[in-house]
Write a protein that holds these residues in place. Structure first.
Motif, PDB file in Angstrom:
ATOM      1  N   SER A  58     -45.514  49.608  43.581  1.00  0.00           N
ATOM      2  CA  SER A  58     -46.705  48.842  43.235  1.00  0.00           C
ATOM      3  C   SER A  58     -47.794  49.834  42.862  1.00  0.00           C
ATOM      4  CB  SER A  58     -47.151  47.961  44.405  1.00  0.00           C
ATOM      5  OG  SER A  58     -47.494  48.750  45.510  1.00  0.00           O
ATOM      6  N   GLY A  59     -48.395  49.620  41.730  1.00  0.00           N
ATOM      7  CA  GLY A  59     -49.439  50.532  41.279  1.00  0.00           C
ATOM      8  C   GLY A  59     -48.870  51.826  40.752  1.00  0.00           C
ATOM      9  N   ASN A  60     -49.677  52.852  40.790  1.00  0.00           N
ATOM     10  CA  ASN A  60     -49.278  54.159  40.285  1.00  0.00           C
ATOM     11  C   ASN A  60     -48.576  54.957  41.368  1.00  0.00           C
ATOM     12  OD1 ASN A  60     -50.604  54.000  37.661  1.00  0.00           O
ATOM     13  ND2 ASN A  60     -52.474  53.920  38.869  1.00  0.00           N
ATOM     14  N   ILE A 112     -43.301  59.340  45.169  1.00  0.00           N
ATOM     15  CA  ILE A 112     -42.145  59.854  44.429  1.00  0.00           C
ATOM     16  C   ILE A 112     -41.179  60.536  45.394  1.00  0.00           C
ATOM     17  CG2 ILE A 112     -41.386  61.574  42.735  1.00  0.00           C
ATOM     18  CD1 ILE A 112     -44.025  60.940  41.190  1.00  0.00           C
ATOM     19  N   LYS A 113     -41.716  61.361  46.299  1.00  0.00           N
ATOM     20  CA  LYS A 113     -40.862  62.042  47.272  1.00  0.00           C
ATOM     21  C   LYS A 113     -40.188  61.027  48.206  1.00  0.00           C
ATOM     22  CE  LYS A 113     -44.178  65.089  48.268  1.00  0.00           C
ATOM     23  NZ  LYS A 113     -44.925  66.193  48.888  1.00  0.00           N
ATOM     24  N   SER A 124     -52.151  67.684  42.523  1.00  0.00           N
ATOM     25  CA  SER A 124     -52.800  67.330  41.255  1.00  0.00           C
ATOM     26  C   SER A 124     -52.386  65.942  40.777  1.00  0.00           C
ATOM     27  CB  SER A 124     -52.481  68.366  40.177  1.00  0.00           C
ATOM     28  OG  SER A 124     -53.141  69.571  40.460  1.00  0.00           O
ATOM     29  N   LEU A 125     -51.149  65.553  41.089  1.00  0.00           N
ATOM     30  CA  LEU A 125     -50.694  64.221  40.701  1.00  0.00           C
ATOM     31  C   LEU A 125     -51.513  63.146  41.409  1.00  0.00           C
ATOM     32  CD1 LEU A 125     -48.561  62.870  38.936  1.00  0.00           C
ATOM     33  CD2 LEU A 125     -47.030  62.882  40.895  1.00  0.00           C
ATOM     34  N   GLU A 126     -51.855  63.408  42.648  1.00  0.00           N
ATOM     35  CA  GLU A 126     -52.693  62.463  43.388  1.00  0.00           C
ATOM     36  C   GLU A 126     -54.098  62.387  42.773  1.00  0.00           C
ATOM     37  OE1 GLU A 126     -54.092  61.299  47.891  1.00  0.00           O
ATOM     38  OE2 GLU A 126     -52.659  62.921  47.598  1.00  0.00           O
ATOM     39  N   LYS A 127     -54.630  63.531  42.336  1.00  0.00           N
ATOM     40  CA  LYS A 127     -55.939  63.534  41.665  1.00  0.00           C
ATOM     41  C   LYS A 127     -55.906  62.666  40.417  1.00  0.00           C
ATOM     42  CE  LYS A 127     -57.311  68.215  42.996  1.00  0.00           C
ATOM     43  NZ  LYS A 127     -57.566  69.577  42.518  1.00  0.00           N
ATOM     44  N   ASP A 143     -59.728  54.844  39.615  1.00  0.00           N
ATOM     45  CA  ASP A 143     -61.186  54.674  39.527  1.00  0.00           C
ATOM     46  C   ASP A 143     -61.598  54.130  38.161  1.00  0.00           C
ATOM     47  OD1 ASP A 143     -61.471  55.600  42.117  1.00  0.00           O
ATOM     48  OD2 ASP A 143     -62.100  57.623  41.525  1.00  0.00           O
ATOM     49  N   LEU A 144     -60.960  54.647  37.116  1.00  0.00           N
ATOM     50  CA  LEU A 144     -61.247  54.156  35.763  1.00  0.00           C
ATOM     51  C   LEU A 144     -60.790  52.710  35.597  1.00  0.00           C
ATOM     52  CD1 LEU A 144     -60.224  57.209  33.567  1.00  0.00           C
ATOM     53  CD2 LEU A 144     -62.484  56.138  33.633  1.00  0.00           C
ATOM     54  N   ALA A 145     -59.566  52.424  36.026  1.00  0.00           N
ATOM     55  CA  ALA A 145     -58.987  51.093  35.841  1.00  0.00           C
ATOM     56  C   ALA A 145     -59.757  50.014  36.589  1.00  0.00           C
ATOM     57  CB  ALA A 145     -57.523  51.091  36.283  1.00  0.00           C
TER      58      ALA A 145
END
Length: 121
Positions: A34-36, A42-43, A61-64, A71-73
């Protein structure tokens, strides 16, 4: 005759795909996504399926990127506010770290597939 349940239908489709050597399509719903996805999720998916991987970085960095995107969405920040404090070098570092993390995961998936480790219970 009783109608089959959705579960039974899905199992039948998987069996038919295996018999005919057709690809099995896994959706976000199938994988419980669900979501990103961030590095942790992933792990967790890889661990659940016993896919082993060796990481050069932890995927911070993937979490960033996921957080920026959320935040944008959700309209919490504007596009100009989102990464205004990041330099080009910062963005390149984030990109490189994400690509390395994903490549490491994909290499683990390739070994899993090539070694037919999905057949081991």
């Amino acid at each position: 005759m009783l109608e089959r349940s959705a579960y039974e239908n899905r199992i039948q489709l998987i069996i038919e795909s295996i018999i005919t050597n057709s690809p099995i399509v896994l959706t976000k719903k199938t994988l419980d996504i669900s979501g990103n996805l961030d590095a942790k999720k992933i792990k967790a998916i890889c661990d659940k399926h016993r896919i082993r991987y060796t990481l050069q970085n932890k995927g911070v960095s993937l979490e960033k990127v996921k957080n920026f995107r959320n935040d944008l969405a959700h309209g919490d920040v504007s596009f100009s506010e989102c990464a205004r404090d990041l330099t080009i070098d910062d963005l390149e570092t984030i990109k490189d770290e994400v690509l390395i993390f994903l490549d490491d995961i994909l290499q683990g998936m390739k070994r899993y597939y090539d070694g037919k480790l999905y057949k081991i219970s």
